[in-house]
Write an enzyme that holds these catalytic residues in place. Structure first.
Site, PDB file in Angstrom:
ATOM      1  N   GLU A 107       5.653  -2.611  -4.472  1.00 34.25           N
ATOM      2  CA  GLU A 107       5.042  -1.511  -3.507  1.00 34.25           C
ATOM      3  C   GLU A 107       6.057  -1.329  -2.527  1.00 34.25           C
ATOM      4  O   GLU A 107       5.840   0.003  -1.935  1.00 34.25           O
ATOM      5  CB  GLU A 107       2.970  -2.149  -2.898  1.00 34.25           C
ATOM      6  CG  GLU A 107       2.461  -2.220  -4.411  1.00 34.25           C
ATOM      7  CD  GLU A 107       1.781  -1.488  -4.328  1.00 34.25           C
ATOM      8  OE1 GLU A 107       2.237  -0.028  -4.322  1.00 34.25           O
ATOM      9  OE2 GLU A 107       1.191  -0.858  -5.741  1.00 34.25           O
ATOM     10  N   GLU A 122      -2.226  11.645 -10.095  1.00 36.54           N
ATOM     11  CA  GLU A 122      -1.123  11.695 -11.153  1.00 36.54           C
ATOM     12  C   GLU A 122      -1.153  13.628 -11.190  1.00 36.54           C
ATOM     13  O   GLU A 122      -0.272  13.590 -12.391  1.00 36.54           O
ATOM     14  CB  GLU A 122      -1.539  10.651 -12.223  1.00 36.54           C
ATOM     15  CG  GLU A 122      -0.935   9.420 -11.707  1.00 36.54           C
ATOM     16  CD  GLU A 122      -1.462   8.442 -10.125  1.00 36.54           C
ATOM     17  OE1 GLU A 122      -2.708   8.913 -10.154  1.00 36.54           O
ATOM     18  OE2 GLU A 122      -1.542   7.967  -9.795  1.00 36.54           O
ATOM     19  N   ARG A 169       7.178   2.375  -1.596  1.00 39.44           N
ATOM     20  CA  ARG A 169       6.863   2.894  -1.069  1.00 39.44           C
ATOM     21  C   ARG A 169       7.506   2.981  -0.062  1.00 39.44           C
ATOM     22  O   ARG A 169       7.888   3.932   1.335  1.00 39.44           O
ATOM     23  CB  ARG A 169       5.192   2.862  -0.350  1.00 39.44           C
ATOM     24  CG  ARG A 169       4.345   3.272  -0.605  1.00 39.44           C
ATOM     25  CD  ARG A 169       2.745   2.888  -0.975  1.00 39.44           C
ATOM     26  NE  ARG A 169       2.162   1.858  -2.174  1.00 39.44           N
ATOM     27  CZ  ARG A 169       0.841   2.303  -2.232  1.00 39.44           C
ATOM     28  NH1 ARG A 169      -0.139   2.756  -1.532  1.00 39.44           N
ATOM     29  NH2 ARG A 169       0.290   1.328  -3.489  1.00 39.44           N
TER      30      ARG A 169
HETATM   31  C1  DMJ Z   1       1.358   5.186  -7.072  1.00 40.76           C
HETATM   32  O1  DMJ Z   1       1.898   4.124  -5.758  1.00 40.76           O
HETATM   33  C2  DMJ Z   1       2.371   5.048  -7.480  1.00 40.76           C
HETATM   34  O2  DMJ Z   1       2.184   6.528  -7.902  1.00 40.76           O
HETATM   35  C3  DMJ Z   1       2.812   4.626  -8.851  1.00 40.76           C
HETATM   36  O3  DMJ Z   1       3.421   4.409  -9.036  1.00 40.76           O
HETATM   37  C4  DMJ Z   1       0.742   4.662  -8.772  1.00 40.76           C
HETATM   38  N1  DMJ Z   1       0.216   4.037  -8.126  1.00 40.76           N
HETATM   39  C5  DMJ Z   1       0.405   5.065  -6.940  1.00 40.76           C
HETATM   40  C6  DMJ Z   1      -0.929   6.632  -6.615  1.00 40.76           C
HETATM   41  O4  DMJ Z   1      -1.338   6.349  -7.660  1.00 40.76           O
END
Ligand code: DMJ
Length: 625
Positions: free
Chosen positions: A213, A526, A217
């Site tokens: 994460e 997504e 991010r």
């Molecule tokens: C995001 O943090 C990223 O896209 C990750 O790959 C999957 N989950 C979340 C969004 O849904």
């Protein structure tokens, strides 16, 4: 452009207007006379003449006493009021009208919004829609800034912040490049200045963070901000705020600490968590790492090595994929857990949803990222990707009944046991990835003209388009127009009735099953991500129209007046129950992809940029140097 089929087509609705119009008793009788055999057989006989006279007499009487009435009034309210017994005779003679199909106000709204899909939109309309997305971003940021500045996430209902990601101010960093891309200098400067003043210190003081994460991010956000604010991006997108070096130095400071997840592990597979202040790392409580997490670090670490000139970041991260290359797989598909202790996959659960998703995404994106190595050092990634997509098509893709939506299910016990028709919303990254992998970021038209698509690419592209439709229908099938976290599909082998999305006018109401525990929506990106990629690649405007429908639903059901947007608890009921959280990826990904979907296709072209899994764009590295 194909419009979504309606439960009652427009033609049917017009037809209904004639067919179901209230008919007067006069019409009922005269039409019966004109059309019945009585005219032919008895018209000339005296009994026949007597009957005709009787009927006309009765008819005149009924016309005198008849009161017209409103079809909307329910039958039980239409009998005696003021008519006495006479009204009853009228009703008796009247053939009960077939009422037009009754639609709830929501269904009516849905139909009119679906009709809008068929209407071609002009480019200036798209610019104005893009402006609406920008306004949404400003609204989201203002809520965060007012109530949660410096916290990881905003809780927009209780108007406070929460540190769900280790306390590095994740929303600030996830939002920064979106603000830059949208040209909102003031927000970009606020975020940049906050980072300059606070982030390095937090990185050295904070406790446990998740490696994945934090990489996608925070590290990802810093790196794209570095790129977009520098001259190598063509023009600086940050006119105010700190010097770009701040982003690079902070990124290095963070990555240096994250590297301990790799060095502490006895294998190439990193531990899942890092304690920043101690510079220590440890595995998750069950000892396992998620497959997608350890294989979704490479774009970021590679790019950091490229811009810092220090190969150590890339070297550690790429070892994960090199190691995974050697592990046994099921037609290219992998279980969702891997042990950092043994370096082996753990369990047999195979899915492209949570814990599996971005393994497949990064296979192709890491290959795309380094152009000069595509035919050399990184060729194996493309091979792994191709094999995996073949495996997806062979083992995981099925068609729902009755209406035939193509979906990607799961193999919870590997190939030994049964297929599960379950699809996480997270799987909706796949249409975009498949399309990108097929054309390598150029348009389908260009790829066909240049003869660049082989049979495999074409299959993947077709699957991408089918799946994008399914992902869109996961939104359209609900009462709110927003997708649930998880959908099940009705197949020959599996059906659980009773749990539909609530939008009875959706053609797919019986194909998509939504279980009570899966009805939430976290503002995930997504589907709009895939719509953006598919629009860029196929140039088919329906993807923009679908994105607009989704954006409108977010606006309608998740916007909080005092600032920010919230996750929902249940997308199938109206009004939807709300959760109190605005995820960072709503600003980092969802709104960014919508903005790009409605905008100029030359911005961040997909053959020049690769987006990390959190939608932070990095330039494709053209040469090894
Ligand atoms: C995001 O943090 C990223 O896209 C990750 O790959 C999957 N989950 C979340 C969004 O849904």
């Amino acid at each position: 452009m194909a419009s979504r089929p309606l439960p009652y087509s427009t033609r049917d609705l017009h037809y209904d207007n004639a067919k179901f119009r209230h008919r007067s008793p006069f019409k009922v009788i005269t039409q019966a006379l004109v059309s019945s055999n009585v005219r032919h057989d008895c018209g000339r006989c005296s009994i026949g003449k007597f009957l005709i006279l009787l009927m006309f007499g009765g008819l005149t009487y009924l016309m005198l006493v008849h009161r017209s009435y409103n079809l909307d009034t329910p039958a039980f309210e239409k009998t005696d009021h003021g008519n006495g017994g006479i009204g009853r005779i009228g009703n008796f003679l009247r053939k009960p009208p077939r009422l037009p199909p009754r639609l709830s106000p929501d269904e009516v709204r849905n139909i009119s919004s679906n009709l809008e899909i068929g209407k071609p939109s002009t480019e200036s309309e798209w610019i104005s829609r893009q402006g609406k997305v920008k306004e949404a971003f400003i609204h989201a940021w203002s809520g965060y800034k007012s109530f949660a500045m410096g916290k990881d996430e905003l809780m927009p209902l209780t108007k406070r912040g929460v540190d769900g990601l280790g306390g590095l101010g994740a929303t600030v960093i996830d939002s920064l490049d979106t603000a830059m891309i949208m040209g909102i200098n003031e927000i970009a400067a606020e975020a940049g200045t906050w980072i300059e003043k606070n982030l390095m210190q937090r990185i050295s003081e904070k406790g446990q963070v998740n490696l994945f994460e934090t990489t996608i991010r925070v590290l990802g956000g810093l790196l794209s901000a570095y790129h977009l604010s520098g001259s190598d991006s063509g023009k600086s997108l940050l006119s105010k705020g700190p010097k770009r070096e701040v982003f690079l130095e902070t990124a290095k400071g963070l990555a240096d600490r994250l590297l301990v997840a790799f060095t502490a592990s006895p294998t190439a597979i990193p531990f899942s968590d890092v304690v920043l202040r101690d510079q220590s790392a440890h595995p998750a409580p069950d000892g396992l790492s998620s497959t997608s997490e350890v294989s979704t670090l490479q774009l970021e670490f590679n790019y950091l090595s490229a811009i810092s000139g220090d190969p150590k970041y890339s070297a550690k991260a790429i070892k994960v994929l090199e190691h995974m290359r050697t592990l046994p797989k099921v037609e290219g598909l992998v279980p969702i857990y891997i042990s950092p202790h043994s370096g082996q996959f753990s369990g047999e659960n195979i899915r492209l949803g949570s814990r599996g998703d971005s393994y497949y995404e990064y296979l192709i994106k890491v290959w795309l990222q380094q152009k000069a190595s595509r035919d050399g050092q990184l060729k194996y990634l493309h091979e792994m990707y191709e094999e995996a997509m073949k495996g997806v098509r062979h083992l995981l893709v099925q068609k729902s009944i009755p209406k035939g939506l193509i979906f990607v299910g799961e193999l919870p016990f590997g190939t030994k046991d049964s297929f599960s028709p379950k699809m996480d919303h997270l799987v909706c990254f796949l249409p975009g990835t498949l399309a990108l992998g097929a054309t390598k970021g150029i348009t389908k038209k260009k790829a066909i003209e240049q003869n660049l698509l082989n049979a495999e690419d074409m299959e993947n592209l077709n699957l991408a388009e089918d799946l994008a439709k399914t992902c869109f229908e996961m939104y359209a099938v609900t009462s709110t127009g927003l997708a649930p976290e998880i959908a099940y599909f009705h197949t020959e082998g599996a059906y659980e009735g009773g749990h539909d999305g609530g939008n009875k006018s959706s053609e797919y109401i019986n194909d998509i099953i939504i279980k009570p525990n899966d009805r939430h929506n976290l503002l995930r990106p997504e589907t709009v991500e895939s719509l953006f990629v598919l629009y860029r690649i196929t140039e088919d405007p329906k993807y923009r129209e679908w994105g607009w429908q989704i954006f409108k639903a977010f606006e309608k059901h998740t916007k909080i007046d005092s600032g920010g947007y919230t996750s929902l608890d249940d997308v199938t009921t109206l009004p939807p129950r709300k959760r109190d959280k605005m995820e960072t990826f709503f600003l980092g990904e969802t709104l960014k992809y919508l903005y790009l979907l409605f905008g100029d296709t030359n911005v961040l072209p997909l053959d020049k940029y690769v987006f990390n899994t959190e939608a932070h764009p990095f330039p494709i590295i053209e040469s090894t140097g």
